[in-house]
Enzyme design. Sequence first.
Site, PDB file in Angstrom:
ATOM      1  N   GLU A 141       0.792  -1.224   0.000  1.00  0.00           N
ATOM      2  CA  GLU A 141       0.000   0.000   0.000  1.00  0.00           C
ATOM      3  C   GLU A 141       0.830   1.282   0.000  1.00  0.00           C
ATOM      4  O   GLU A 141       1.803   1.412   0.745  1.00  0.00           O
ATOM      5  CB  GLU A 141      -0.909  -0.006   1.226  1.00  0.00           C
ATOM      6  CG  GLU A 141      -2.016   1.013   1.182  1.00  0.00           C
ATOM      7  CD  GLU A 141      -3.192   0.558   2.021  1.00  0.00           C
ATOM      8  OE1 GLU A 141      -4.129  -0.007   1.429  1.00  0.00           O
ATOM      9  OE2 GLU A 141      -3.153   0.734   3.249  1.00  0.00           O
ATOM     10  N   SER A 150      -4.646  -5.216   8.116  1.00  0.00           N
ATOM     11  CA  SER A 150      -4.346  -4.466   9.338  1.00  0.00           C
ATOM     12  C   SER A 150      -3.505  -5.270  10.340  1.00  0.00           C
ATOM     13  O   SER A 150      -3.671  -6.482  10.498  1.00  0.00           O
ATOM     14  CB  SER A 150      -5.616  -3.975  10.054  1.00  0.00           C
ATOM     15  OG  SER A 150      -6.277  -2.992   9.283  1.00  0.00           O
ATOM     16  N   LYS A 173       0.509   4.670   1.331  1.00  0.00           N
ATOM     17  CA  LYS A 173      -0.329   5.187   2.424  1.00  0.00           C
ATOM     18  C   LYS A 173       0.434   6.260   3.184  1.00  0.00           C
ATOM     19  O   LYS A 173       1.424   5.973   3.847  1.00  0.00           O
ATOM     20  CB  LYS A 173      -0.702   4.019   3.354  1.00  0.00           C
ATOM     21  CG  LYS A 173      -1.618   4.364   4.509  1.00  0.00           C
ATOM     22  CD  LYS A 173      -1.937   3.098   5.289  1.00  0.00           C
ATOM     23  CE  LYS A 173      -2.950   3.323   6.386  1.00  0.00           C
ATOM     24  NZ  LYS A 173      -3.242   2.087   7.139  1.00  0.00           N
ATOM     25  N   GLU A 188     -14.650  -5.861   2.239  1.00  0.00           N
ATOM     26  CA  GLU A 188     -14.031  -5.871   3.564  1.00  0.00           C
ATOM     27  C   GLU A 188     -15.054  -6.115   4.675  1.00  0.00           C
ATOM     28  O   GLU A 188     -16.100  -5.464   4.735  1.00  0.00           O
ATOM     29  CB  GLU A 188     -13.331  -4.532   3.806  1.00  0.00           C
ATOM     30  CG  GLU A 188     -12.623  -4.448   5.144  1.00  0.00           C
ATOM     31  CD  GLU A 188     -11.888  -3.136   5.303  1.00  0.00           C
ATOM     32  OE1 GLU A 188     -10.879  -2.952   4.602  1.00  0.00           O
ATOM     33  OE2 GLU A 188     -12.333  -2.302   6.112  1.00  0.00           O
ATOM     34  N   ASN A 205     -10.620  -7.422   8.005  1.00  0.00           N
ATOM     35  CA  ASN A 205      -9.883  -6.317   8.623  1.00  0.00           C
ATOM     36  C   ASN A 205      -9.874  -6.495  10.135  1.00  0.00           C
ATOM     37  O   ASN A 205     -10.933  -6.515  10.770  1.00  0.00           O
ATOM     38  CB  ASN A 205     -10.526  -4.979   8.249  1.00  0.00           C
ATOM     39  CG  ASN A 205      -9.606  -3.794   8.525  1.00  0.00           C
ATOM     40  OD1 ASN A 205      -8.602  -3.932   9.230  1.00  0.00           O
ATOM     41  ND2 ASN A 205      -9.944  -2.641   7.983  1.00  0.00           N
ATOM     42  N   LYS A 256      -8.127   2.272  -2.887  1.00  0.00           N
ATOM     43  CA  LYS A 256      -8.595   2.064  -1.522  1.00  0.00           C
ATOM     44  C   LYS A 256      -9.177   3.368  -1.003  1.00  0.00           C
ATOM     45  O   LYS A 256      -8.474   4.367  -0.862  1.00  0.00           O
ATOM     46  CB  LYS A 256      -7.461   1.581  -0.620  1.00  0.00           C
ATOM     47  CG  LYS A 256      -7.965   1.019   0.704  1.00  0.00           C
ATOM     48  CD  LYS A 256      -6.850   0.329   1.462  1.00  0.00           C
ATOM     49  CE  LYS A 256      -7.399  -0.263   2.754  1.00  0.00           C
ATOM     50  NZ  LYS A 256      -6.397  -0.255   3.808  1.00  0.00           N
TER      51      LYS A 256
END
Length: 267
Positions: free
Chosen positions: A56, A219, A58, A167, A188, A118
């Site tokens: 990712e 996560s 991020k 998700e 998640n 995302k």
Amino acid sequence: MATTVLDSIVAGVLDDLAERERRTPRGVLEDSVLARPPALDAEAELRRPGLSLIAEVKRASPSKGALSDIPDPAALASAYAAGGATAVSVLTEGRRFGGSLDDLDAVRAAVTVPVLRKDFLVTDYQLWEARAHGADLVLLIVAALDDATLGRLLARAGELGMTALVEVHDEDETQRALDLGATVIGVNARDLRTLEVRPETFSRLRPLIPDGCVTVAESGIADADDAARYAAQGADAVLVGEALVRTGDPRGAAAALVAAGALEQQP
């Protein structure tokens, strides 16, 4: 009912979306989609043997604040791909995550692997927007959607040729996702309504997901040991952001996650 963190994020997303819709009518997005080559088959890539890595781009998160400056998202994404990432995830939400569609454009131009938009997607317009900017996958968060909306967005994503990463974070959401036909399920460990992380969430929900689905652990994945643990619990893929953007060696870190998962999945 008290307003949750997720509620406040979605409210901000809708405010920002209204401005983008004023600037760029849906017809313009549709023309852009028609001019693009078809989306890559991300689900097929995630089904390949071994533990897939969705790495990712991020910059920040509501729980941790600023994570990394990321002056060149294209270079970061290229490092992930060179390290063996199956796909690259790009945060495009601006208020809490510091992302943008410009980041998505830069990453799409830099890599040949599938790219995930995302964000907190709650309208058809956002799916057209995702495909127009080159996304092959989109995130649909069950906690943010009622069944009618989730079903409609799943169908629209399919019509646009994109894979939906659906998700979930509890038993009810998992069943809702499956009932509506989701085939790529992200579990998640972070409850977006409270931001609390429960590491045991994946092992609790994984038995509820048919083996025919692609299962993604999300996560709380800090290192190769975590990747190996999720692989041992039946994850087909892991989605990792914070641990990768904070490392000084994103290519090496990505490679280590992929290798750890592949080793754990060997018979």
